[in-house]
Scaffold this active site. Structure first.
Site, PDB file in Angstrom:
ATOM      1  N   GLU A 131      -0.401  -5.787  25.995  1.00 40.30           N
ATOM      2  CA  GLU A 131      -1.795  -5.904  26.446  1.00 40.30           C
ATOM      3  C   GLU A 131      -2.339  -4.485  26.446  1.00 40.30           C
ATOM      4  OE1 GLU A 131      -4.959  -5.531  27.992  1.00 40.30           O
ATOM      5  OE2 GLU A 131      -4.094  -5.891  29.967  1.00 40.30           O
ATOM      6  N   CYS A 141      -9.398  -2.552  30.909  1.00 39.39           N
ATOM      7  CA  CYS A 141      -9.263  -2.768  29.466  1.00 39.39           C
ATOM      8  C   CYS A 141     -10.284  -3.771  28.955  1.00 39.39           C
ATOM      9  CB  CYS A 141      -7.849  -3.223  29.131  1.00 39.39           C
ATOM     10  SG  CYS A 141      -7.266  -4.617  30.106  1.00 39.39           S
TER      11      CYS A 141
END
Length: 451
Positions: free
Chosen positions: A231, A265
């Site tokens: 991720e 993110c």
């Protein structure tokens, strides 16, 4: 002393340092996790492990004030948000505990020869987790909790700036009743991480971090045939296509960009607005961003001096190439960076394809859905997106054409403890949270009985 240290980003003060693990300590950690897998995980039931996870969920929430204070001084997150993260980590852990038996139920196969056949989902063994500083509890909880319930054991390498939260999480799982070795924290160096990945006792690795770190870990995991979940970064778009409520769009654009002081993110880093709304939206967005206050706790300092230098250099590079600052001055005071908006960005500029990890929004004007889609997909990243559009059919049609892992329609903040999370392209691969996240490191073992 090692490089693991608590350095308060609000003051620059080094509060405490921790030594990096010895090579012998790393071997002890792997051995303990392997022992816990063979002697505990494989001999307990799913229900027993889920019950321990429920206790961990309760502890996350019971200790939220203490946990919040820790990450407030480690990485600068405003205290209210820090406490909220601890609570959400408890919610995540509880969701996995409550749904595990349903999500991991045997999958009966209807096979041509009629023999009794099913797939059982079990653990693989010891899994290495490499976790980031920006969500010190949330990122760990969504990785470790489902894997412990599934029957894996965990070796956890946290960010060098988060040693106290790393130890606090390890203590939560121990106090919940997970045995020694089920969850082991290691203050490992980068070289030691490579050693851990290469070890035959390690069956998989999950990393949340930068594109660069992901590429290194993926290469190492591939070399040693280890399952890998990544991720990584993101430069998510926030598309304003059609709305009768510009104020709603502005509110969610601010929330999407400023979550965790812009250090998320999946933050809304690129604000893309249809031309007929652009002027009104921009004026209101500028006012909202300019009205945020550090003193009032609307945002915190950036996580470190290095993060501040990096963001400042990116913005300065954009300005040198012709971009304009609508709000902000690119003149941080210590690690306090004034929330900013960059405009007049062109594809020729470096910032067009960069991720800005801090409170800096990019704003773009488009004149059609096709242009919006093209701009959105021009990024090397493909994590999430937000589409503001009163015509839900149109919103879904646009979402279908976005090269991303997630499309949120109508609002920011639609993440949930049981909602899968992940991206495509340079945002990584694999999923966390929800049933899909629990299955990433599962041995999907086939059972088949003779007639």
């Amino acid at each position: 002393m090692g490089k693991y240290a608590v350095i308060n980003p609000a003051t620059g003060e080094t509060i405490k340092e921790y030594p990096t693990a010895t090579d012998a300590g790393i071997q002890d950690a792997i051995a303990a996790a392997q022992k816990a897998y063979t002697e505990w995980s494989r001999k307990t039931t799913l229900a027993e492990r889920a019950a321990l996870a429920q206790k961990a969920a309760d502890l996350f929430r019971e200790r939220k004030e203490t946990l919040g204070a820790i990450i407030n001084r480690e990485m600068g997150k405003p205290l209210v948000q820090s406490i909220g993260e601890a609570e959400f980590s408890g919610d995540i852990t509880e969701v996995f505990a409550k749904n595990a038996e349903e999500w991991l139920a045997d999958e009966v196969l209807d096979v041509e020869d009629g023999l009794r056949t099913f797939i059982r989902h079990q653990g693989l063994g010891v899994i290495l987790g490499i976790m980031p500083w920006n969500y010190p509890y949330y990122q760990v909880a969504r990785f470790a909790s489902p894997n412990l319930i599934l029957g894996n054991t965990i070796v956890l390498k946290h960010a060098e700036s988060c040693p106290e939260s790393a130890l606090a999480i390890e203590q939560i799982y121990r106090d919940a009743g997970f045995p020694e070795g089920a969850y082991v924290n290691v203050f490992a160096s980068h070289e030691q991480v490579s050693t851990i990945i290469a070890d035959d006792r390690i069956q998989g690795v999950s990393l949340t971090g930068s594109e660069r770190a992901g590429a290194i870990v993926a290469e190492q995991a591939g070399k040693y045939l280890k399952k890998c979940v990544l991720e990584l970064g993101g430069s998510d778009v926030f598309l304003v296509l059609e709305t009768d409520n510009i104020d709603h769009a502005v509110k969610h654009a601010v929330a999407g960009r400023m979550e965790n002081t812009g250090q998320a993110c999946n933050g809304s880093k690129r604000i893309v607005v249809m031309d007929k709304y652009f002027d009104e939206f921009t004026e209101k967005f500028k006012a909202a961003i300019a009205g945020l206050s550090y003193e009032n706790g609307d945002f915190g300092p950036l996580s470190s001096a290095g993060a501040t230098r990096g963001l400042s250099a990116q913005v300065q590079g954009a300005l040198a190439q012709g971009a304009k600052l609508l709000v902000g001055d690119n003149d941080p005071k210590g690690n306090v960076y004034t929330p900013s908006i960059l405009a007049e960005i062109t594809p020729a500029m470096d910032v067009y394809s960069q991720e800005l990890f801090g409170p800096v929004a990019q704003i773009y004007k488009v004149s059609s859905d096709e242009e919006a889609i093209e701009l959105a997909n021009a990024s090397p990243y493909g994590l999430g997106s937000i589409v503001i559009c009163d015509d839900l059919e149109r919103a879904e049609k646009v979402g279908n054409q976005l090269d991303v892992g997630m499309v949120f329609i109508g609002a920011s903040g639609l993440e949930g403890a049981d909602i899968p999370f992940g991206g495509v392209k340079k945002s990584g691969y694999g999923r966390e949270l929800g049933k899909g996240g629990m299955m990433e490191f599962a041995n999907k073992k086939l059972f088949r009985f003779a007639g």
